[in-house]
Write an enzyme that holds these catalytic residues in place. Structure first.
Site: not given
Length: 443
Positions: A250, A293
């Site tokens: 992430h 991301c």
């Protein structure tokens, strides 16, 4: 999580009626959405069905998937038939079979490596939502065709104007893949289910490209930092021509998460490999690939004014340019003592591919499954295997961009339907970077 096996009698019913179903079954969005609502099909399974060009192919795709979707799949399918006014097919499936002594079987799910649906939510620190897409393309598997080899003629015609790439191994590759996050320290970071597929794909492709690959999984931010610091200090970097670093986690703009929810700044990572901090890799190409991301803005796409009605979606970086031996290095050092050395920029000879654009959040649209992995890693893997034989890395990443641009999410009824993703790369390379796969000069 779905149980894998369908009841034997239900598998036999599907098998018995498969010819009629392929001819008469109408597989439309209403039927597919009914199966999705009952958690029999995932969003990407729905896409794999609806992107088939003919009704018969859509029916066949669905019939291949149903026996693998658990004991409730048959009754849910029958219910969907009734809801879509195809009662006659429901009756055909549920009528008792004729006793002919034959025992026919569809392929048992337990005999195949069928993955389960996976879900990855928005990969930034925030409360969980239920908006994220599922992205399981269970009928497919990663592209594992052998890496195409570079020819002798191509090497001879391109080696002079490109980075030296003759060592065997070509270099060392470090892959850090965070899949499971500590729910006690950071409950808002959900598991990246299927993320282990990406690191296995990277391990295989870079091994074939003649890199010594080390994979680490589920590290805290401090663990990632220590791992990278150790990797930078490897003395064996002196004897090879390049290095690769892949970070999968992430993330937010400029950083990736450790499993403890703490951030590792990418600027620190690049600094660790610069000419000052990693002198053994001076003038050698250093490649970085970041699957994470970079922000919070969902890319919903923009209609192309003069384009087709719908985008076609395929899924729904040596102290010198040459090498010198220890004796040569000592001799040159004695000659050069007292002379001013050539200066290098603080940072050079790096290229970094990012899965998403700066400032965008792509995680909910980055289709992933337990067999194929993320869009970016899929397309990087495919393009390296097919094109590295005669294409330099910057152009390979341009081709990855093109492939990503053509992809489109499939999630009817959600804000993510037809969502888009766009990868990008940055480069301070000073020459063409060819990997010359499977070619070993004899001099």
């Amino acid at each position: 999580m779905l149980e894998c096996g369908m009841l034997n009698r239900d598998r036999q019913a599907l098998r018995r009626c498969s010819a009629t179903l392929c001819k008469q079954l109408v597989v439309d969005e209403l039927l597919v959405q009914s199966l999705q609502a009952d958690n029999i099909l995932t969003e990407a399974m729905a896409e794999s069905i609806m992107t088939e060009q003919t009704s018969q192919k859509r029916s066949w795709r669905l019939l291949l998937l149903l026996p693998k979707r658990g004991p409730r799949a048959f009754s849910s399918f029958c219910s969907a038939l009734r809801d879509t006014e195809q009662q006659h097919l429901c009756d055909l499936l549920t009528q008792p079979p004729e006793k002919d002594g034959k025992d026919t079987h569809l392929e048992r799910c337990g005999d195949s490596s069928l993955p389960h649906p996976t879900q990855e939510e928005i990969a930034v620190k925030r409360a969980r939502t239920h908006e994220s897409m599922e992205f399981s393309l269970d009928a497919d598997s990663p592209i594992n065709t052998p890496v195409h080899p570079c020819t002798h003629d191509f090497y001879l015609s391109h080696c002079q104007q490109s980075y030296r790439m003759k060592s065997s191994p070509r270099g060392f590759a470090l892959v850090i893949s965070n899949v499971t996050f500590d729910p006690c320290t950071e409950p808002d970071l959900d598991p990246r289910k299927g993320g282990e597929v990406d690191d296995e794909v990277l391990r295989k492709v870079f091994t074939e490209l003649d890199y010594v690959v080390t994979v680490h999984r589920d590290l805290t931010a401090q663990g990632m930092r220590a791992c990278i610091e150790n990797f930078c200090r490897w003395p064996d970097h002196r004897t090879v021509d390049s290095c690769v670093v892949c970070l999968l986690s992430h993330g937010v703009e400029g950083a990736v998460y450790g499993t403890d929810g703490q951030l590792l700044q990418l600027e620190w990572v690049f600094e660790a490999f610069d000419n000052a901090h990693c002198p053994l890799l001076q003038n050698k190409p250093k490649m970085f690939f970041i699957q994470a991301c970079r922000g919070e803005m969902l890319d919903c796409g923009v209609e192309q004014i003069d384009g087709p009605v719908r985008t076609c979606s395929p899924s729904c970086e040596q102290l010198d340019a040459g090498r010198e031996g220890p004796a040569d290095a000592e001799s040159r050092q004695r000659v050069d003592m007292g002379r001013p050395r050539i200066k290098l920029p603080q940072r050079s000879d790096m290229i970094c591919g990012f899965a998403s654009l700066k400032g965008q959040r792509i995680s909910t649209a980055a289709m992933r499954n337990t067999k194929k992995g993320s869009w970016f890693i899929q397309d990087l893997n495919t393009t390296l295997r097919q094109q590295a034989k005669d294409t330099h890395l910057a152009d390979i990443l341009v081709q990855v961009n093109r492939r990503i641009k053509e992809r489109e999410g499939h999630a009817p009824g959600t804000p993510h339907h037809r969502c888009k993703e766009m990868s990008e790369f940055t480069s301070s390379l000073c020459k063409d970077l060819y990997l010359f796969p499977k070619y070993q000069p004899q001099y």
